[in-house]
Design an enzyme around this catalytic site. Structure first.
Site, PDB file in Angstrom:
ATOM      1  CB  SER A  26      15.964  -0.247 -58.678  1.00 27.63           C
ATOM      2  OG  SER A  26      14.659  -0.764 -58.659  1.00 27.63           O
TER       3      SER A  26
ATOM      4  CG  HIS B  19      16.772  -4.814 -57.121  1.00 24.78           C
ATOM      5  ND1 HIS B  19      16.107  -4.423 -55.992  1.00 24.78           N
ATOM      6  CD2 HIS B  19      17.416  -5.969 -56.769  1.00 24.78           C
ATOM      7  CE1 HIS B  19      16.358  -5.282 -55.021  1.00 24.78           C
ATOM      8  NE2 HIS B  19      17.143  -6.215 -55.458  1.00 24.78           N
TER       9      HIS B  19
ATOM     10  CG  HIS C  94       9.930   2.636 -52.111  1.00 29.13           C
ATOM     11  ND1 HIS C  94       9.405   1.421 -51.744  1.00 29.13           N
ATOM     12  CD2 HIS C  94      10.539   2.428 -53.302  1.00 29.13           C
ATOM     13  CE1 HIS C  94       9.718   0.503 -52.656  1.00 29.13           C
ATOM     14  NE2 HIS C  94      10.403   1.098 -53.620  1.00 29.13           N
TER      15      HIS C  94
END
Lengths: 347, 347
Positions: free
Chosen positions: B213, B317, B293
């Protein structure tokens, strides 16, 4: 740990849950449990709106007294509460919300006491009245509780259950609905309004969605209370304001950010948002990706992370996806942005 | 707008997407498209680790030169790049990543050039070498691009496609994988290590997941560059550090937060995280609910909201869920926390 879907509502799946069978949520939460004989509940919102000018508050107080008396009837709700807000048009709005676990009792009560609410019985130019009712089958609503507190439709349950599996991930709301085992619950049709003088009905559409999502900070003190009041609540309010003012962008028909009040009409340290949505999917999308809710989620995460298990803030919600025939919307002398009226006028 | 799943990989569904058919993402994104003849790709990570002491860098440079020369062979990768990081044990790690769209070409190349990498050819006490390879079938990997930039496995595609539907919601990653139409991709088994002297193989398990990513801020200037560097990158780094140091808590076996370097070994304004996960579900849960996250997502949302469509930051990603037989892990003279070795030792 058990499934949010009680055994008697489990069925062969046509649709999968979003999490694998071995999923373990990072913290506990529970749901309201109902006797298996309960097949349907009623959630009835009786609202009154007025400007905060001379005579209206006294007239409204009389109406509020009447509905409270009516709730006390033998066929009255098993649980009710009251809350208020100032709506998008600046009207003070007070909603008295009754919950029943027996549709026959509700029907009897409504015929005798409820039907008159928004039908002209309190006809005064200063007052608007509305009735918004859902009567979902038990596979069409779900609840979630962070703590051992009973609010809303849980008031007619047999109490909260064991910790459940389907929470703490996006999609848990859907997965807690028993109907999600077999149905995507896509919206069907569009609302319409039927006007007859001051009286208006909204003809609903299939799979309309209602959320009541609340917080109770009565138990908080000191730094926790400050953090809720100063860091969480303003972010929550901003999200609620967005939904009220611009919710149509995200298929939210109407939203009220309400302060719970006691029997004397005084605010207690509880609030909730109640929102009418075009679909469960629209609510999911807003919750998981709109900047206003991402901010709410972030503020709540930070708060709960700071407080840890000692946090005294209590959170709950209830979400319903109703068939058209399970919905009833009636407005009397209300302004055009009131509740589901706004869904039709686009005001 | 089109589905992320190309027509030739669409099949009757046993599992539903998370969004309704009329879902429209709030902003555009695209995926890499492959010729329909491509049935499988190879993603091969050739890593070298060493302390930043006297002789090791020179020895490593020789190895890096060798692999670059090998990549130039006729059967070499259609696209490759190189990146580096300091790993959890403090070792400078440089990875040269090759991508192939033809498994036969990869097999030929690997037998001739690749197999020697982590098999003792660069045997020096100061160097550790590893080879981490996935060869997923095309229904087992997906990509996502915020802008017209080609990185990673897209380097062997026929280019980016039209805007796709399955993004900007939690679950989009899964829904972009063609295999998700029929399979939940649950992990099967557990990794094991086979040690023979300095040489170690990790025997993989079914449905292991790899994410790469990345972000490219080469085009940013002024306030945008400052905002990325000061407000987004530190939050991203904290999340990557968490996964590196404590990822096992969330079923992340290993994570490297890597700076892309040019042919001279100088960093360019691109970075990516690459992580090995026990399952796609574990990656989903971390991404959507872990504080680290959630913070990254919040920072990115704020950044993109501030910049609007003028944002020059490019994001991409690629995510693979591989069968056991599509995985290959080999380590030579590596410390026990290197990559998938850490998954087994629990170090």
């Amino acid at each position: 740990m058990e499934s949010a879907i009680p055994p008697h509502l489990q069925c062969p799946r046509l649709r999968h849950r979003r999490v694998p069978d071995d999923y373990v949520p990072p913290y506990p939460a529970t749901v309201a449990r109902y006797r298996s004989e309960v097949t349907r509940v009623a959630m009835a919102y009786f609202g009154i709106q007025h400007r905060a000018d001379a005579l209206a508050p006294a007239l409204a107080a009389r109406a509020l007294h009447c509905i409270a008396e009516a709730f006390a009837a033998a066929t009255g709700p098993g649980h009710w509460d009251r809350a208020r807000c100032v709506d998008a048009a600046g009207y003070l709005t007070t909603v008295s919300i009754g919950y029943w676990d027996d549709p026959a009792a509700y029907a009897t009560w409504f015929a005798e006491h409820g039907a008159r609410w928004a039908s002209g019985a309190f006809n005064d130019p200063a007052l608007g009245l509305f009735t918004e009712v859902l009567q979902p089958a038990v596979d069409r609503f779900e609840t979630l509780f962070s703590a051992d507190v009973v609010e809303g439709v849980a008031g007619v349950s047999s109490g909260l259950g064991q910790p459940i599996q389907e929470h703490a991930y996006w999609g848990g709301m859907r997965d807690r609905l028993a109907l999600s085992q077999t149905d995507g619950m896509a919206p069907e049709g569009a609302p319409q309004v039927v006007t007859e003088g001051l009286h208006q009905r909204v003809l609903p559409h299939g799979n309309l969605c209602l959320i009541r999502s609340g917080q109770d900070w009565t138990g908080t003190q000191g730094n926790e209370r400050r953090m809720y009041t100063e860091e969480v609540e303003p972010v929550l309010r901003a999200g609620m304001d967005f939904l009220q003012a611009q919710g149509r962008q995200v298929d939210c028909y109407a939203n009220r950010y309400m302060a719970v009040v006691d029997a004397q009409g005084q605010p207690v340290d509880k609030s909730f948002g109640m929102g009418w949505w075009r679909s469960l999917a629209a609510l999911e999308r807003w919750a998981e990706s709109h900047p206003t809710h991402v901010a709410i989620f972030g503020a709540a995460m930070k708060y709960l992370g700071t407080m840890g298990p000692a946090a005294q803030l209590k959170l709950y919600h209830e979400v319903t996806v109703a068939r058209a025939e399970e919905q009833y919307f009636e407005y009397f002398n209300c302004h055009p942005r009131t509740g589901m009226l706004g869904a039709v006028t686009g005001a």
